[in-house]
Design a protein around this motif. Structure first.
Motif: not given
Length: 440
Positions: A329-334
């Motif tokens: 996620e661009g501005h979240g987790h992976a």
């Protein structure tokens, strides 16, 4: 963290950027040490482009966590009200780090040239992307270190200008950072490392998304020239923004290339248009694009971007391999899921917008070489390639796109100059028509 790409590569590769791109895979390019170290405790910075991203970049620089004593000394924007808005916001937050008297506040389209006369060590270029190659050339000629936002160009002539200017920057030992903050996010670095280590096996395909509701609208004012209107409403004109596939989706396309070992696709075909965003206030750009990119080894990358409210939104990148997959996620987790193992989740960590400044300033303070252009410019050209495909409806090759002579520039850079896009009798700007619009 230098490793070979997970994909097999031909030894006869004719990619003129391959060597430089691969060497800059996960961070700083290993050029020879800069001629000059920082030289003093204070780092003076100046900004061109005082909108939201420019103001945010200033805040990231001034609040760095590497101990850089940074001071803002000059501002430029085409419009004076944006300078004042930016100055108020930054002064309120960093009252002891701002020294921008009226004689160091520059307006109009040529005001960026005066930033190099102020004694600034680093110039921040956050003006509309269509101005980027011209601005960068000027800063490099003046011997200034540069932080510039993505994308790096909006057409192939601009891409080639950026490459040439960057060669001069490297020859002069100038440090150059590019605002691809995802390159500095911890979860992105970890997941790309895992991909390159072969944890998900050979990549079979990739998916990348930038779907959102869209951006601001700035209606025409009665006293504006056409040039003033378009520069003020820059997002909706391809010569200024590149269309949103270039201006925003370039983040994901850069990550897609990064996942592939900093390789670019060799062909693109796709579709797009404008369905929701039609009217006098929306210029000429599309509101949706879908592109199939093909890499040299046959791997497919599927790219989707949309600016339509009320739809599924996503800012994310995904790599699928023979043993598993990675989703970021661009501005979240992976998450990485490998067959036979429990999924591993990695949290985002600090915002990459701050980390990119920490990395840049650390190199600057230590007098180290730093150049992010050669690998990130592949993302810019990939986005331009994708737009060429969606605008034309044709299959377009990388070589055709890079060699294109299609120049989107206006007749000049004054307020009475003539931009190429013109509104029709109804006030609506015509957009590209697949099947009719030339690819390049």
């Amino acid at each position: 963290m230098e490793k070979s790409s997970p994909q097999s590569r031909s030894s006869t590769r004719r990619n003129f950027l391959h060597t430089a791109a691969a060497s800059g895979a996960l961070g700083v390019l290993p050029w020879s040490r800069a001629v000059h170290a920082a030289g003093s405790d204070m780092v003076k910075i100046a900004l061109s482009g005082c909108g939201g991203r420019g103001t945010g970049a200033l805040a990231d620089a001034l609040s760095n966590s590497v101990g850089g004593n940074v001071q803002l000394i000059a501002l430029h924007d085409a419009f004076g009200d944006r300078i004042e808005n930016c100055l108020r916001a930054i002064s309120a937050r960093f009252p002891d780090k701002v020294d921008v008297p009226p004689d160091r506040r520059f307006t109009d389209l040529d005001g960026y040239q005066h930033l190099t006369e102020t004694g600034a060590d680093i110039i921040l270029d956050c003006s509309p992307p269509g101005f980027r190659p011209m601005h960068f050339e000027h800063y490099v000629q003046a011997g200034k270190h540069v932080f510039m936002e993505k994308p790096l160009a909006v057409d192939a002539p601009g891409f080639r200008r950026m490459l040439a200017a960057n060669e001069q920057a490297k020859a002069k030992g100038l440090r150059v950072a590019v605002g691809h903050h995802l390159r500095h996010e911890l979860k992105h670095k970890e997941m790309i490392s895992r991909i390159w280590n072969g944890e998900i096996g050979r990549i079979t395909h990739l998916r990348v998304y930038f779907n959102s509701s869209g951006v601001w609208v700035r209606p025409r004012k009665p006293d504006q020239t056409e040039m003033q209107y378009q520069v003020n409403n820059w997002y909706y004109f391809t010569w200024l923004s590149g269309d949103h596939i270039v201006e925003q989706h370039v983040h994901d396309l850069d990550v897609m290339n990064w996942m592939m070992g900093n390789r670019h696709p060799v062909t693109a075909q796709g579709l797009g248009g404008r369905q929701f965003r039609v009217g006098k206030d929306y210029g000429e750009i599309f509101d949706h694009h879908a592109v199939e990119f093909t890499y040299e080894d046959g791997t497919k990358g599927f790219s989707y971007c949309r600016h339509i409210p009320g739809c599924w939104d996503s800012f994310s990148e995904h790599a699928h391999g023979t043993k598993g997959f990675v989703s970021i996620e661009g501005h979240g987790h992976a998450i990485i899921q490998v067959e036979g193992r429990d999924p591993v989740r990695v949290e985002r960590g600090p915002d990459g917008h701050g980390l990119e400044w920490d990395d840049f300033l650390k190199a600057h303070l230590n007098g180290e070489a730093y150049n992010e252009v050669d690998h990130t410019i592949l993302g810019t050209m990939t986005a331009i390639l994708g737009r060429m495909a969606t605008y034309s409806g044709q299959i377009v090759t990388w070589d055709e796109a890079v060699a294109s002579q299609l120049d989107l520039s206006p007749s000049g850079y004054t307020w009475d100059a003539e931009p190429q896009p013109k509104p029709g009798p109804d006030g609506i700007y015509p957009c590209a028509m697949p099947g009719q619009t030339k690819a390049y």
